[in-house]
Design an enzyme around this catalytic site. Structure first.
Site, mmCIF file in Angstrom:
data_model
loop_
_atom_site.group_PDB
_atom_site.id
_atom_site.type_symbol
_atom_site.label_atom_id
_atom_site.label_comp_id
_atom_site.label_asym_id
_atom_site.label_seq_id
_atom_site.Cartn_x
_atom_site.Cartn_y
_atom_site.Cartn_z
ATOM 1 N N HIS A 1 41.714 26.615 -32.294
ATOM 2 C CA HIS A 1 42.498 26.896 -31.068
ATOM 3 C C HIS A 1 41.645 26.543 -29.849
ATOM 4 O O HIS A 1 40.710 27.258 -29.501
ATOM 5 C CB HIS A 1 42.884 28.380 -31.007
ATOM 6 C CG HIS A 1 43.749 28.717 -29.835
ATOM 7 N ND1 HIS A 1 44.972 29.332 -29.963
ATOM 8 C CD2 HIS A 1 43.580 28.524 -28.501
ATOM 9 C CE1 HIS A 1 45.506 29.507 -28.769
ATOM 10 N NE2 HIS A 1 44.672 29.016 -27.859
ATOM 11 N N HIS B 1 41.599 24.637 -25.721
ATOM 12 C CA HIS B 1 42.220 23.987 -24.558
ATOM 13 C C HIS B 1 41.247 22.946 -24.027
ATOM 14 O O HIS B 1 40.126 23.290 -23.632
ATOM 15 C CB HIS B 1 42.512 25.014 -23.457
ATOM 16 C CG HIS B 1 43.492 26.051 -23.890
ATOM 17 N ND1 HIS B 1 44.849 25.914 -23.707
ATOM 18 C CD2 HIS B 1 43.315 27.226 -24.540
ATOM 19 C CE1 HIS B 1 45.469 26.973 -24.216
ATOM 20 N NE2 HIS B 1 44.554 27.781 -24.726
ATOM 21 N N LEU B 2 41.688 21.697 -23.984
ATOM 22 C CA LEU B 2 40.815 20.630 -23.480
ATOM 23 C C LEU B 2 41.240 20.120 -22.116
ATOM 24 O O LEU B 2 40.513 19.347 -21.487
ATOM 25 C CB LEU B 2 40.780 19.452 -24.475
ATOM 26 C CG LEU B 2 39.932 19.660 -25.730
ATOM 27 C CD1 LEU B 2 40.057 18.467 -26.658
ATOM 28 C CD2 LEU B 2 38.470 19.913 -25.381
ATOM 29 N N ARG B 3 42.454 20.521 -21.654
ATOM 30 C CA ARG B 3 42.980 20.050 -20.363
ATOM 31 C C ARG B 3 43.129 18.538 -20.354
ATOM 32 O O ARG B 3 43.167 17.889 -21.390
ATOM 33 C CB ARG B 3 42.099 20.510 -19.184
ATOM 34 C CG ARG B 3 41.697 21.970 -19.203
ATOM 35 C CD ARG B 3 42.868 22.915 -19.208
ATOM 36 N NE ARG B 3 42.419 24.280 -19.016
ATOM 37 C CZ ARG B 3 43.089 25.336 -19.455
ATOM 38 N NH1 ARG B 3 44.234 25.198 -20.102
ATOM 39 N NH2 ARG B 3 42.640 26.541 -19.226
ATOM 40 N N LYS C 1 53.368 24.840 -31.228
ATOM 41 C CA LYS C 1 52.898 26.038 -30.528
ATOM 42 C C LYS C 1 54.046 26.726 -29.807
ATOM 43 O O LYS C 1 54.771 26.094 -29.031
ATOM 44 C CB LYS C 1 51.812 25.633 -29.524
ATOM 45 C CG LYS C 1 51.293 26.759 -28.666
ATOM 46 C CD LYS C 1 50.406 27.731 -29.442
ATOM 47 C CE LYS C 1 50.121 28.990 -28.661
ATOM 48 N NZ LYS C 1 48.779 29.075 -28.142
ATOM 49 N N HIS D 1 51.583 32.333 -29.482
ATOM 50 C CA HIS D 1 51.004 33.204 -28.457
ATOM 51 C C HIS D 1 51.841 34.480 -28.530
ATOM 52 O O HIS D 1 52.967 34.523 -28.030
ATOM 53 C CB HIS D 1 51.081 32.561 -27.070
ATOM 54 C CG HIS D 1 50.446 33.418 -26.019
ATOM 55 N ND1 HIS D 1 49.265 33.101 -25.410
ATOM 56 C CD2 HIS D 1 50.816 34.625 -25.503
ATOM 57 C CE1 HIS D 1 48.931 34.061 -24.563
ATOM 58 N NE2 HIS D 1 49.863 34.995 -24.597
ATOM 59 N N HIS E 1 44.632 34.197 -31.296
ATOM 60 C CA HIS E 1 43.773 35.054 -30.468
ATOM 61 C C HIS E 1 44.195 36.523 -30.467
ATOM 62 O O HIS E 1 44.561 37.079 -29.434
ATOM 63 C CB HIS E 1 43.665 34.527 -29.025
ATOM 64 C CG HIS E 1 44.940 34.015 -28.407
ATOM 65 N ND1 HIS E 1 46.091 34.745 -28.360
ATOM 66 C CD2 HIS E 1 45.231 32.832 -27.811
ATOM 67 C CE1 HIS E 1 47.029 34.034 -27.752
ATOM 68 N NE2 HIS E 1 46.534 32.877 -27.417
ATOM 69 N N ASP F 1 39.822 29.616 -28.314
ATOM 70 C CA ASP F 1 40.653 29.724 -27.108
ATOM 71 C C ASP F 1 39.827 29.412 -25.862
ATOM 72 O O ASP F 1 40.079 29.977 -24.792
ATOM 73 C CB ASP F 1 41.320 31.099 -26.994
ATOM 74 C CG ASP F 1 42.500 31.069 -26.028
ATOM 75 O OD1 ASP F 1 42.956 29.966 -25.666
ATOM 76 O OD2 ASP F 1 42.964 32.152 -25.623
ATOM 77 N N ALA G 1 44.141 32.828 -15.972
ATOM 78 C CA ALA G 1 43.627 33.494 -17.174
ATOM 79 C C ALA G 1 42.909 32.465 -18.031
ATOM 80 O O ALA G 1 43.433 31.372 -18.244
ATOM 81 C CB ALA G 1 44.782 34.093 -17.961
HETATM 82 O O1 DOR Z 1 43.431 33.125 -21.365
HETATM 83 C C1 DOR Z 1 44.164 32.204 -21.690
HETATM 84 N N1 DOR Z 1 44.045 30.968 -21.155
HETATM 85 N N2 DOR Z 1 45.128 32.447 -22.578
HETATM 86 C C2 DOR Z 1 46.052 31.544 -22.869
HETATM 87 O O2 DOR Z 1 46.922 31.845 -23.645
HETATM 88 C C3 DOR Z 1 46.072 30.230 -22.203
HETATM 89 C C4 DOR Z 1 44.764 29.863 -21.689
HETATM 90 C C5 DOR Z 1 44.809 28.722 -20.698
HETATM 91 O O3 DOR Z 1 45.462 27.716 -20.990
HETATM 92 O O4 DOR Z 1 44.190 28.830 -19.660
HETATM 93 ZN ZN ZN Z 2 44.977 29.442 -25.886
#
Ligand code: DOR
Ligand code: ZN
Length: 354
Positions: free
Chosen positions: A17, A19-21, A103, A140, A178, A251, A267
């Site tokens: 899991h 996130h690479l943006r 997802k 999620h 998560h 995450d 977040a």
């Molecule tokens: O804290 C988080 N950041 N939870 C998520 O579900 C998404 C993630 C984000 O993409 O920034």
């Molecule tokens: Zn996530």
């Protein structure tokens, strides 16, 4: 001075899991994950989200181009479920090997989720299709009703939505992502082998106090939000248990400092620079280093029915100074920064690189 080194050698891990943006941010962070992990399940919550086969192929190519030369890092792509996504897209993308999983973001549950699913019943046909073709569903797991307390959102999601989903689609393979509560730990442990959960390093280290210690600390704000100590302890026990239903998913979610430190901060916790080292710290503290390999490198592939990685990596017990921030480029002559998890701390574990 002679120092005795403790080394542990484990199969190369995967991040289930991540996130690479996109754009320059992606280029700045991808190497941090590729340094350790062989594969990573890449989240689709870009803006706009990844909702088509073409978008996933394109995103994967961009990630591959940004991956440091010589790395064998493999991004595993996901599709973002929406109310009106066609089942054909899932079938074609999965059968062509473009999508690894789908997802589910309940609409407005987290970063870039406004196009997520507004009512799970609307996408029951998609679940039916995924069950038929064997495509995993990543969830999620939080309700978004404004009248539900933010600390209860995961537990209520399990009761209201996950239980019926498992009942209606018993053969659907589901990962509750998560997890943050004792409720989730117990629910996953007591469910069938088609349900598993990922656990992040940050939820193993911090409880909700971290956000408020001596003032508001937005660096520790993530979703699902960290809960009480009782829940953190249950997560540590689950992660270090060796049970096949729990595995590694960082995450890691980078946000520029400026977007964390604002009146409506994002977040997410960026843990990629020290993710495996952070997990090792927990397993060491719990006296369970012998279970780290199951959690990091074996349970995930077994659940997803993919091969275990052929290579090994070594962690060594030696001080590891975590930087206070990481520079990710410049904008209008100002340096852009991200504060990593454990910023400024000295961890006890390092990954040995050749
Ligand atoms: O804290 C988080 N950041 N939870 C998520 O579900 C998404 C993630 C984000 O993409 O920034
Ligand atoms: Zn996530």
């Amino acid at each position: 001075m002679k120092t005795s080194l403790i080394n542990i050698r484990i199969r190369q891990p995967d991040d289930w899991h991540l996130h690479l943006r996109d754009g320059s941010l992606m280029q700045a962070v991808v190497g941090q994950s590729a340094r350790v992990f062989r594969r990573a399940v890449v989240m689709p919550n870009l803006s706009p989200p990844i909702t088509s086969i073409e978008a996933a192929i394109n995103y994967k190519e961009k990630i591959n181009s940004a991956t440091p030369l010589g790395s064998s890092f493999e991004p595993l792509m996901t599709i973002y479920l929406t109310d009106d996504l066609s089942p054909n897209v899932l079938v074609n993308g999965y059968k062509q090997g473009v999508f690894f999983a789908a997802k589910l973001y309940p609409a407005n549950s987290t970063t870039n989720s406004s196009e997520g699913v507004s009512d799970l019943r609307l996408i029951y046909p998609l679940f039916e299709t995924m069950q038929q073709i064997g495509m995993p569903l990543l969830i999620h797991g939080e309700v978004t009703d404004p009248d539900v307390d933010i600390f209860d959102r995961e537990a209520i999601f399990i009761e209201r939505h996950l239980e019926p989903l498992l009942y209606n689609y018993p053969a659907l393979r589901i990962v509750l992502e998560h997890i943050t509560t004792e409720n989730a730990v117990q629910f996953v442990e007591n469910s069938s082998r088609n349900l598993a959960a990922t656990i992040t390093p940050h939820h193993l280290h911090i409880n909700r106090n971290a956000m408020f210690l001596g003032g508001f600390k937005s660096d520790f704000y993530c979703l699902p939000i960290a809960k009480r100590e009782r829940h953190r302890l249950a997560l540590r026990k689950a992660a270090t248990s060796g049970k096949p239903c729990f595995f590694l998913g960082t995450d890691s979610a980078p946000h520029l400092r400026a977007f964390k430190e604002t009146s409506c901060g994002c977040a997410g916790i960026f843990n990629a620079p020290v993710a495996l080292e952070s997990y090792a710290e927990v397993f060491d503290q719990e006296g369970s280093l012998d279970k780290l390999e199951s959690f990091a490198s074996l349970n995930g592939p077994n659940f997803y029915q993919v091969p275990i990685n052929p290579d090994f990596i070594t962690l060594t017990k030696k001080p590891n100074q975590v930087p206070s921030f990481i520079e990710v480029g410049t904008c209008e002559n100002k340096v852009e920064k991200i504060v990593p998890f454990h910023a400024g701390e000295i961890l006890n574990w390092s990954v040995l690189t050749d």
